[in-house]
Write a protein that holds these residues in place. Structure first.
Motif, short mmCIF file in Angstrom:
data_model
loop_
_atom_site.label_atom_id
_atom_site.label_comp_id
_atom_site.label_asym_id
_atom_site.label_seq_id
_atom_site.Cartn_x
_atom_site.Cartn_y
_atom_site.Cartn_z
N ASP A 126 -28.65 -35.49 -9.90
CA ASP A 126 -28.78 -34.06 -10.21
C ASP A 126 -28.96 -33.84 -11.70
O ASP A 126 -29.66 -32.90 -12.11
CB ASP A 126 -27.55 -33.30 -9.70
N ILE A 127 -28.37 -34.69 -12.53
CA ILE A 127 -28.64 -34.61 -13.97
C ILE A 127 -30.11 -34.91 -14.23
O ILE A 127 -30.78 -34.23 -15.01
CB ILE A 127 -27.72 -35.56 -14.75
N ALA A 128 -30.63 -35.95 -13.56
CA ALA A 128 -32.04 -36.30 -13.74
C ALA A 128 -32.94 -35.15 -13.28
O ALA A 128 -33.98 -34.89 -13.88
CB ALA A 128 -32.36 -37.56 -12.96
N ARG A 129 -32.54 -34.44 -12.21
CA ARG A 129 -33.32 -33.30 -11.71
C ARG A 129 -32.99 -32.01 -12.44
O ARG A 129 -33.62 -30.99 -12.17
CB ARG A 129 -33.05 -33.12 -10.21
N GLN A 130 -31.99 -32.08 -13.30
CA GLN A 130 -31.51 -30.90 -14.03
C GLN A 130 -31.14 -29.77 -13.05
O GLN A 130 -31.61 -28.64 -13.14
CB GLN A 130 -32.55 -30.42 -15.04
N THR A 131 -30.24 -30.12 -12.13
CA THR A 131 -29.86 -29.22 -11.05
C THR A 131 -28.34 -29.05 -10.98
O THR A 131 -27.60 -30.04 -11.08
CB THR A 131 -30.36 -29.77 -9.69
N ILE A 132 -27.90 -27.80 -10.78
CA ILE A 132 -26.50 -27.49 -10.55
C ILE A 132 -26.30 -27.38 -9.04
O ILE A 132 -26.94 -26.57 -8.37
CB ILE A 132 -26.10 -26.15 -11.22
N ARG A 133 -25.38 -28.21 -8.49
CA ARG A 133 -25.14 -28.23 -7.05
C ARG A 133 -23.67 -28.55 -6.81
O ARG A 133 -23.04 -29.26 -7.60
CB ARG A 133 -26.05 -29.29 -6.40
N THR A 134 -23.10 -28.06 -5.73
CA THR A 134 -21.69 -28.30 -5.43
C THR A 134 -21.54 -29.59 -4.63
O THR A 134 -22.40 -29.93 -3.82
CB THR A 134 -21.09 -27.13 -4.63
N PRO A 135 -20.42 -30.34 -4.82
CA PRO A 135 -20.21 -31.57 -4.04
C PRO A 135 -20.03 -31.27 -2.55
O PRO A 135 -20.68 -31.89 -1.71
CB PRO A 135 -18.93 -32.15 -4.64
N ALA A 136 -19.14 -30.33 -2.23
CA ALA A 136 -18.99 -29.88 -0.85
C ALA A 136 -20.00 -28.75 -0.61
O ALA A 136 -20.81 -28.43 -1.48
CB ALA A 136 -17.56 -29.40 -0.62
N SER A 137 -19.94 -28.10 0.54
CA SER A 137 -20.85 -26.98 0.78
C SER A 137 -20.54 -25.88 -0.23
O SER A 137 -19.38 -25.66 -0.59
CB SER A 137 -20.67 -26.45 2.20
N PRO A 138 -21.56 -25.17 -0.71
CA PRO A 138 -21.29 -24.11 -1.69
C PRO A 138 -20.38 -23.03 -1.13
O PRO A 138 -19.57 -22.46 -1.86
CB PRO A 138 -22.68 -23.57 -2.05
N GLU A 139 -20.50 -22.73 0.16
CA GLU A 139 -19.63 -21.71 0.75
C GLU A 139 -18.17 -22.11 0.65
O GLU A 139 -17.31 -21.30 0.29
CB GLU A 139 -20.00 -21.47 2.22
N SER A 140 -17.88 -23.37 0.94
CA SER A 140 -16.51 -23.87 0.86
C SER A 140 -16.02 -23.90 -0.58
O SER A 140 -14.90 -23.48 -0.89
CB SER A 140 -16.43 -25.26 1.48
N SER A 141 -16.87 -24.37 -1.48
CA SER A 141 -16.49 -24.47 -2.89
C SER A 141 -16.21 -23.10 -3.49
O SER A 141 -15.20 -22.90 -4.18
CB SER A 141 -17.61 -25.17 -3.68
N PHE A 142 -17.09 -22.13 -3.24
CA PHE A 142 -16.92 -20.80 -3.83
C PHE A 142 -15.80 -20.02 -3.15
O PHE A 142 -15.18 -19.16 -3.78
CB PHE A 142 -18.23 -20.02 -3.76
N ALA A 143 -15.54 -20.30 -1.88
CA ALA A 143 -14.42 -19.66 -1.22
C ALA A 143 -13.11 -20.15 -1.82
O ALA A 143 -12.15 -19.39 -1.97
CB ALA A 143 -14.45 -19.93 0.28
N ASP A 144 -13.06 -21.43 -2.19
CA ASP A 144 -11.87 -21.97 -2.84
C ASP A 144 -11.64 -21.31 -4.19
O ASP A 144 -10.51 -20.94 -4.53
CB ASP A 144 -12.01 -23.48 -3.05
N ASP A 145 -12.71 -21.17 -4.98
CA ASP A 145 -12.59 -20.57 -6.32
C ASP A 145 -13.87 -19.82 -6.65
O ASP A 145 -14.84 -20.42 -7.12
CB ASP A 145 -12.31 -21.64 -7.37
N PRO A 146 -13.91 -18.51 -6.43
CA PRO A 146 -15.13 -17.74 -6.71
C PRO A 146 -15.58 -17.79 -8.17
O PRO A 146 -16.75 -17.54 -8.45
CB PRO A 146 -14.72 -16.31 -6.31
N LEU A 147 -14.68 -18.12 -9.09
CA LEU A 147 -15.09 -18.20 -10.49
C LEU A 147 -16.15 -19.28 -10.69
O LEU A 147 -16.92 -19.24 -11.66
CB LEU A 147 -13.88 -18.50 -11.39
#
Length: 453
Positions: A126-147
């Protein structure tokens, strides 16, 4: 040290990411299978300073050979998903710890002393692609911490990366979840974004996803409709360009107050927009409205009082200069401009210069010349007077002695009159100041007592 104690230790998160990107690394974050009490014992035996403010979350910090380090026990937290508060639960392996982190680029680790690289979620790719992505599903990650949604925008601004489409879509759908986060945490993340190398990238993400609507609705409100009958400049794009202009003028690194003032200087326009006969548009007193709105929003976000006052002052004054080149100003008007700006004068200079975004080169050059001349004039007057601290020619004691007054509001009124006189005329000889004060006092019914002379 940890290996000798039979524990794993891994450099993790931001330091690993920044090392891969060849960025400077300062504070070092580690994760370990050691429990906090074991970590504290090891650090106390080997560090010059140790702090335990994060002990409840498994983090012990210390100063080791001049380097600031923080060591956190493997985590496998659960979240109630109502607040942000985790139910702290320690994990027993590195991969589970990495999976609970915000983004894949921050979910890489290097073991010490073995230097084994661990990247179970493709952070390096993802660094090579210059991409921001969550390790788990984004829904799960953002539900854990919306910040984390704000942090995605912040990392885009800091690193110049794009956001993975699935992650971005989740941010749009889950933007209202930001309401669970305290104002202080939102403010701190927003400040990091705004002081990033290219905050405009992150700000566009905040607006496009609806996140800005949750804590800074005045920003998306700048995207006012522009129709063929009421043409006006795109205020949203103009504000972003003013921010970029201000950043280009900074001398000593990011200036948060200047950047806030540049971004928010026109937020009073939607409230004051008026379509006049013939299809024109006016925004009368949008500087006053903008200062009020900025003051309220910054207070809601728990900015320090001094910062609120500085930014609202800059916004309230950002239009005053216009017309100087055509109408000309008296020395008293220049004094008042400097006096009213106070400690923010230098920032005000930069804000006014940044506010010129016209494509008309002739107009832009004229405004630049006018402000150059204005600053030169301030410098000439300042050479003769102390404009930063304009004070009356008589102090309170001299006023009381001259007018035979006791301490009280009448002395304050007299002092205020002399200050206005000082701004209008500049410094006066003491005898003239006394004469003017006596005349004012007589007109106000405050003539000196017979024995005051």
């Amino acid at each position: 040290m940890f290996a000798d104690g039979g524990f794993e230790l891994h450099l993790v998160g931001g330091p690993v990411r920044d090392a891969v990107l060849r960025r400077s690394v300062s504070d070092l974050d580690f994760t370990t299978d050691a429990r906090p009490e074991s970590t504290e014992a090891i650090l106390r035996a080997n560090c010059s300073t140790v702090w335990t403010t994060g002990a409840d979350f498994g983090t012990i910090g210390g100063l080791f050979r001049g380097e600031q380090v923080e060591v956190t026990t493997f985590r496998a937290d659960a979240y109630d998903r109502v607040s942000r508060n985790p139910i702290v639960r320690y994990g027993d392996n590195l991969v589970d710890d990495l999976e609970r982190r915000d983004f894949t680029v921050n979910a890489m680790a290097v073991s010490v002393p073995g230097h084994e690289f661990t990247d179970p979620f493709g952070g390096l790719a993802d660094i090579a692609r210059q991409t921001i992505r969550t390790p788990a599903s984004p829904e799960s990650s953002f539900a854990d911490d919306p910040l984390r949604m704000l942090r995605a925008a912040r990392f885009a601004a800091q690193l110049g990366f794009g956001i993975d489409p699935e992650t971005l879509d989740a941010m749009r759908r889950m933007a209202p979840e930001l309401g669970r986060i305290t104002a202080e945490r939102i403010r701190d993340e927003f400040v990091k974004l705004l002081t990033a190398p290219d905050p405009v990238v992150g700000l566009r993400i905040l607006v496009d996803t609806g996140l800005a609507e949750q804590f800074l609705p005045e920003l998306p409100a700048l995207r006012m409709e522009i129709d063929e009958h009421a043409q006006h400049k795109d205020v949203y794009e103009h504000s972003l360009q003013v921010l970029r202009n201000a950043i280009a003028l900074e001398q000593d690194g990011p200036d948060l107050l200047l950047r806030l003032a540049a971004l928010l200087h026109d937020i009073g326009k939607p409230e004051t927009k008026d379509v006049v006969d013939g299809g024109g548009v006016t925004f009368h007193h949008h500087d006053v409205a903008g200062a009020r709105l900025a003051r309220r929003r910054m207070r809601d976000l728990k900015f320090p009082k001094a910062d609120v006052q500085a930014v609202s002052l800059l916004i309230s004054l950002h239009l005053r200069f216009y017309g100087y080149g055509d109408a000309g100003w008296t020395d008293s008007a220049v004094r008042r401009y400097v006096h009213d700006a106070g400690a923010q004068l230098d920032r005000l200079h930069l804000l006014v210069r940044s506010d010129c975004t016209t494509r008309n080169r002739r107009k832009a050059e004229r405004l630049r010349r006018d402000y150059d001349a204005f600053e030169d004039r301030i410098a000439r007057i300042r050479a003769d007077e102390d404009l930063r601290a304009v004070r009356p020619d008589l102090d309170g004691n001299a006023i009381m002695e001259l007018l035979g007054l006791e301490p009280g509001p009448q002395v304050g009124r007299a002092w205020a009159y002399l200050k206005e006189l000082r701004l209008e005329r500049g410094p006066m000889p003491r005898q003239e100041a006394e004469s003017q004060l006596r005349a004012w006092a007589a007109a106000e019914g405050l003539a000196p007592s017979p024995d005051a002379e």
